[in-house]
Design a protein around this motif. Structure first.
Motif, PDB file in Angstrom:
ATOM      1  N   ARG A  66       3.106  -2.192  31.259  1.00  0.00           N
ATOM      2  CA  ARG A  66       2.833  -2.792  29.942  1.00  0.00           C
ATOM      3  C   ARG A  66       4.095  -3.378  29.324  1.00  0.00           C
ATOM      4  N   ALA A  67       5.238  -2.736  29.569  1.00  0.00           N
ATOM      5  CA  ALA A  67       6.485  -3.165  28.938  1.00  0.00           C
ATOM      6  C   ALA A  67       7.122  -4.363  29.620  1.00  0.00           C
ATOM      7  N   LYS A  68       6.748  -4.644  30.861  1.00  0.00           N
ATOM      8  CA  LYS A  68       7.490  -5.683  31.594  1.00  0.00           C
ATOM      9  C   LYS A  68       7.393  -7.058  30.948  1.00  0.00           C
ATOM     10  N   ALA A  69       6.239  -7.459  30.465  1.00  0.00           N
ATOM     11  CA  ALA A  69       6.115  -8.777  29.850  1.00  0.00           C
ATOM     12  C   ALA A  69       6.489  -8.753  28.373  1.00  0.00           C
ATOM     13  N   SER A  70       6.157  -7.651  27.684  1.00  0.00           N
ATOM     14  CA  SER A  70       6.372  -7.629  26.241  1.00  0.00           C
ATOM     15  C   SER A  70       7.811  -7.308  25.859  1.00  0.00           C
ATOM     16  N   LYS A  71       8.327  -6.171  26.272  1.00  0.00           N
ATOM     17  CA  LYS A  71       9.652  -5.733  25.818  1.00  0.00           C
ATOM     18  C   LYS A  71      10.763  -6.058  26.806  1.00  0.00           C
ATOM     19  N   LEU A  72      10.446  -6.046  28.096  1.00  0.00           N
ATOM     20  CA  LEU A  72      11.493  -6.243  29.096  1.00  0.00           C
ATOM     21  C   LEU A  72      11.661  -7.704  29.502  1.00  0.00           C
ATOM     22  N   GLN A  73      10.685  -8.542  29.165  1.00  0.00           N
ATOM     23  CA  GLN A  73      10.775  -9.979  29.455  1.00  0.00           C
ATOM     24  C   GLN A  73      11.069 -10.251  30.928  1.00  0.00           C
ATOM     25  N   CYS A  74      10.253  -9.669  31.819  1.00  0.00           N
ATOM     26  CA  CYS A  74      10.452  -9.923  33.243  1.00  0.00           C
ATOM     27  C   CYS A  74       9.091 -10.050  33.927  1.00  0.00           C
ATOM     28  N   ALA A  75       9.118 -10.606  35.112  1.00  0.00           N
ATOM     29  CA  ALA A  75       7.887 -10.801  35.875  1.00  0.00           C
ATOM     30  C   ALA A  75       7.541  -9.581  36.719  1.00  0.00           C
ATOM     31  N   HIS A  76       8.561  -8.884  37.224  1.00  0.00           N
ATOM     32  CA  HIS A  76       8.341  -7.721  38.091  1.00  0.00           C
ATOM     33  C   HIS A  76       9.325  -6.611  37.732  1.00  0.00           C
ATOM     34  N   PHE A 156      17.232 -16.872  43.975  1.00  0.00           N
ATOM     35  CA  PHE A 156      18.143 -17.899  43.476  1.00  0.00           C
ATOM     36  C   PHE A 156      17.491 -19.274  43.533  1.00  0.00           C
ATOM     37  N   LEU A 157      16.745 -19.552  44.605  1.00  0.00           N
ATOM     38  CA  LEU A 157      16.090 -20.854  44.745  1.00  0.00           C
ATOM     39  C   LEU A 157      14.915 -21.012  43.783  1.00  0.00           C
ATOM     40  N   ARG A 158      14.329 -19.893  43.339  1.00  0.00           N
ATOM     41  CA  ARG A 158      13.184 -19.959  42.434  1.00  0.00           C
ATOM     42  C   ARG A 158      13.576 -19.985  40.952  1.00  0.00           C
ATOM     43  N   ILE A 159      14.831 -19.799  40.643  1.00  0.00           N
ATOM     44  CA  ILE A 159      15.243 -19.708  39.245  1.00  0.00           C
ATOM     45  C   ILE A 159      14.784 -20.951  38.493  1.00  0.00           C
ATOM     46  N   GLY A 160      14.059 -20.711  37.407  1.00  0.00           N
ATOM     47  CA  GLY A 160      13.621 -21.796  36.546  1.00  0.00           C
ATOM     48  C   GLY A 160      12.409 -22.562  37.032  1.00  0.00           C
ATOM     49  N   THR A 161      11.841 -22.217  38.190  1.00  0.00           N
ATOM     50  CA  THR A 161      10.721 -23.001  38.692  1.00  0.00           C
ATOM     51  C   THR A 161       9.374 -22.555  38.164  1.00  0.00           C
ATOM     52  N   CYS A 162       9.138 -21.248  38.047  1.00  0.00           N
ATOM     53  CA  CYS A 162       7.811 -20.818  37.628  1.00  0.00           C
ATOM     54  C   CYS A 162       7.822 -19.790  36.501  1.00  0.00           C
ATOM     55  N   PHE A 163       8.961 -19.522  35.917  1.00  0.00           N
ATOM     56  CA  PHE A 163       9.036 -18.564  34.823  1.00  0.00           C
ATOM     57  C   PHE A 163       9.581 -19.253  33.584  1.00  0.00           C
ATOM     58  N   PRO A 164       9.098 -18.888  32.420  1.00  0.00           N
ATOM     59  CA  PRO A 164       9.613 -19.505  31.199  1.00  0.00           C
ATOM     60  C   PRO A 164      11.091 -19.193  31.001  1.00  0.00           C
ATOM     61  N   PRO A 165      11.806 -20.093  30.283  1.00  0.00           N
ATOM     62  CA  PRO A 165      13.229 -19.844  30.044  1.00  0.00           C
ATOM     63  C   PRO A 165      13.430 -18.523  29.313  1.00  0.00           C
ATOM     64  N   GLY A 166      14.510 -17.831  29.655  1.00  0.00           N
ATOM     65  CA  GLY A 166      14.828 -16.563  29.009  1.00  0.00           C
ATOM     66  C   GLY A 166      14.130 -15.362  29.616  1.00  0.00           C
ATOM     67  N   MET A 167      13.248 -15.585  30.585  1.00  0.00           N
ATOM     68  CA  MET A 167      12.527 -14.470  31.203  1.00  0.00           C
ATOM     69  C   MET A 167      13.173 -14.117  32.537  1.00  0.00           C
ATOM     70  N   ARG A 168      13.545 -12.842  32.698  1.00  0.00           N
ATOM     71  CA  ARG A 168      14.109 -12.390  33.969  1.00  0.00           C
ATOM     72  C   ARG A 168      13.027 -12.453  35.031  1.00  0.00           C
ATOM     73  N   ARG A 169      13.441 -12.624  36.256  1.00  0.00           N
ATOM     74  CA  ARG A 169      12.479 -12.619  37.349  1.00  0.00           C
ATOM     75  C   ARG A 169      12.127 -11.188  37.745  1.00  0.00           C
ATOM     76  N   VAL A 170      13.164 -10.403  38.049  1.00  0.00           N
ATOM     77  CA  VAL A 170      12.940  -9.052  38.565  1.00  0.00           C
ATOM     78  C   VAL A 170      13.885  -8.086  37.859  1.00  0.00           C
ATOM     79  N   LEU A 171      13.354  -6.940  37.477  1.00  0.00           N
ATOM     80  CA  LEU A 171      14.163  -5.864  36.914  1.00  0.00           C
ATOM     81  C   LEU A 171      14.027  -4.681  37.867  1.00  0.00           C
ATOM     82  N   LYS A 172      15.150  -4.226  38.394  1.00  0.00           N
ATOM     83  CA  LYS A 172      15.139  -3.138  39.365  1.00  0.00           C
ATOM     84  C   LYS A 172      15.669  -1.874  38.700  1.00  0.00           C
ATOM     85  N   LEU A 173      14.974  -0.750  38.904  1.00  0.00           N
ATOM     86  CA  LEU A 173      15.389   0.535  38.348  1.00  0.00           C
ATOM     87  C   LEU A 173      16.186   1.334  39.378  1.00  0.00           C
ATOM     88  N   ARG A 174      17.148   2.101  38.887  1.00  0.00           N
ATOM     89  CA  ARG A 174      17.902   3.012  39.745  1.00  0.00           C
ATOM     90  C   ARG A 174      17.045   4.234  40.072  1.00  0.00           C
TER      91      ARG A 174
END
Length: 196
Positions: A66-76, A156-174
């Motif tokens: 639930r948090a990925k799109a709303s608070k974390l601003q990422c796709a995955h 790197f090749l996908r940056i800016g192609t299918c995600f809105p500006p300011g949105m991270r593509r992937v957030l990885k947890l430790r």
């Protein structure tokens, strides 16, 4: 740990979820989760605890989803394989020492983010395990972002192609996390911090 209460579906509790922007299906799922966890007296203690662990792990995964799109601003959000199960076991272990067990827990879920050489802690959700019970302790769960070096060539090749500006593509947890336990019924007990 065996609990035999049911979750109170009072309008105050549900309106708090609605104020946070959750839809009815999400609220129903959360209430059913706590009913399943808390109302299984016919199962043996080990089976009940394993069931509660699995349900709590699913709840944590749902929180991150639930948090990925709303608070974390990422796709995955990439979560290490056994992270949510380890967190759930530790939460249940810490709750077993309390007078009301898991029912007396308020769970504050946060994520420590690293951005431009600075760290900040983002609150994802705050959950009262049983709204009908006065909370006896608070657990703050802090997931940690894995800064993990350079992005992969594919990303790197996908940056800016299918995600809105300011949105991270992937957030990885430790694989590590922090649990902070604060007893609410005793000022002398202090705070317990566990790094896992």
């Amino acid at each position: 740990m065996v609990a035999t209460s049911t979750v109170n579906r009072n309008s105050e509790c549900l309106s708090e979820f609605a104020d946070q922007g959750y839809d009815q299906a999400c609220m129903d799922y959360e209430m059913e989760f706590w009913e399943r966890c808390l109302a299984a007296p016919y199962l043996g203690a080990e089976v009940c605890e394993e069931h509660a662990c699995q349900e709590l792990a699913r709840l944590l995964e749902g929180c991150l989803a639930r948090a990925k799109a709303s608070k974390l601003q990422c796709a995955h959000v990439l979560v290490p394989e056994t992270l949510t199960q380890r967190v759930a076991r530790d939460v249940l272990r810490l709750a077993a020492e309390e007078p009301c067990g898991l029912r007396g827990c308020v769970l504050d879920i946060r994520l420590e983010l690293e951005e431009q050489q600075q760290r900040r802690c983002e609150r994802l959700e705050r959950l009262a395990c049983d709204a009908s019970v006065v909370p006896t302790f608070e657990l703050t769960l802090v997931f940690k972002q894995d800064g993990g070096g350079w992005p992969s060539l594919r990303e790197f090749l996908r940056i800016g192609t299918c995600f809105p500006p300011g949105m991270r593509r992937v957030l990885k947890l430790r694989p590590g996390f922090r649990l902070i336990k604060k007893k609410l019924y005793s000022s002398a007990a202090g705070t317990v911090i566990e790094e896992c």
